[in-house]
Enzyme design. Structure first.
Site, short mmCIF file in Angstrom:
data_model
loop_
_atom_site.label_atom_id
_atom_site.label_comp_id
_atom_site.label_asym_id
_atom_site.label_seq_id
_atom_site.Cartn_x
_atom_site.Cartn_y
_atom_site.Cartn_z
N ASP A 184 0.81 -1.12 -0.19
CA ASP A 184 0.18 -0.04 0.02
C ASP A 184 1.23 1.08 0.27
OD1 ASP A 184 -2.26 -0.96 0.12
OD2 ASP A 184 -2.36 -1.20 2.13
N ASP A 244 -14.55 -3.10 -1.11
CA ASP A 244 -14.52 -3.27 0.20
C ASP A 244 -15.81 -2.44 1.63
OD1 ASP A 244 -11.84 -3.57 -0.47
OD2 ASP A 244 -11.76 -0.44 -1.27
#
Length: 253
Positions: free
Chosen positions: A17, A138
């Site tokens: 990330d 998500d």
């Protein structure tokens, strides 16, 4: 006495990330709750490759909030350093951006917020790049979140999954945000429900903190063939899960 046929190995996707050019991990998707693990994304990609991983899961966190790629140099350094498959998400909101990254060497792109807000783009991308478009779903307690997890919609994750399957995506990455980065275990119940809803592969994400968590997913996958793999971040960086042990567990050995 009957014996079950072992399922095929699950793929482990180590997470890279990116925030401000560095490799970080967030807790519950909060940008102001980030732990920096490396300021050299290329070196981190090489390390994961050398550990035996065949895929990398890369997310441009700044891009997810900005709506356009923001860690371009870092992503390119990953592509230059590693020679494994890379899936990239975060800020990819138009055909030009999608095409540019696929042409640059990304194996497949992950479309998240745009899957909710512009499903026509998803269909167009799937037609143009079959098998190379993945939907990132998500959710917070089953409801889809967008814009870097900053906004929660009233759409159920399973409903979006069916829409994305119809659009032609090759797989779905499912993350339960409340568990992400918390090391408390995957939401296997939701993951199984999603995998039983669609006929395309589902990749689990959010909450892996131990080998036991991976073993639980492996067990679930034995009866839910649609579960294809799992994304692991903080547990790998912290050393709570070793790459070799994780790969062994996910292979079913």
């Amino acid at each position: 006495m009957t014996t079950s046929t072992p399922s095929r190995p699950l793929t482990l996707y180590p997470a890279i990330d990116l925030k401000d050019g560095a490799c970080v991990r967030l807790r519950r998707g909060e940008m102001d709750d980030a732990t920096v693990y490396s300021d050299n994304p290329g070196a981190q990609a090489t390390a994961w490759q050398d550990a035996g991983f065949e895929w990398l899961h890369v997310v441009d966190l700044n891009g997810a909030f900005a709506g356009a790629s923001a860690n371009t140099q870092a992503v390119r350094s990953i592509l230059d350093a590693a020679h494994v498959s890379v899936q990239l998400g975060g800020g990819l909101r138009d055909m030009a951006a999608i095409a540019a990254w696929l042409e640059a060497g990304i194996t497949r792109v992950i479309l998240g917020s745009v899957a909710v807000k512009n499903p026509a783009l998803v269909r167009e991308a799937c037609r143009a790049f079959p098998g190379r478009i993945v939907a990132g779903i998500d959710a917070r307690s089953g409801l889809v979140a967008t814009e870097g997890w900053a906004e929660v919609s009233d759409m159920q994750a399973t409903d979006l999954a069916l829409r994305m399957q119809d659009a032609g995506v090759g797989a779905i990455i499912f993350t339960e945000i409340s568990r992400d980065g918390m090391l408390e275990g995957l939401d296997i119940e939701q993951t199984v429900a999603l995998a039983n809803t669609v006929s395309i592969p589902v990749i689990a994400s959010g909450g892996v903190g131990s080998l036991d968590h991976l073993a639980a997913l492996r067990e679930a996958a034995n009866t839910t063939p649609g579960i294809e793999g799992v994304i692991v971040g903080r547990a790998l960086y912290d050393g709570r899960v070793s790459p070799s042990q994780a790969l062994r567990v996910l292979s079913g050995c």
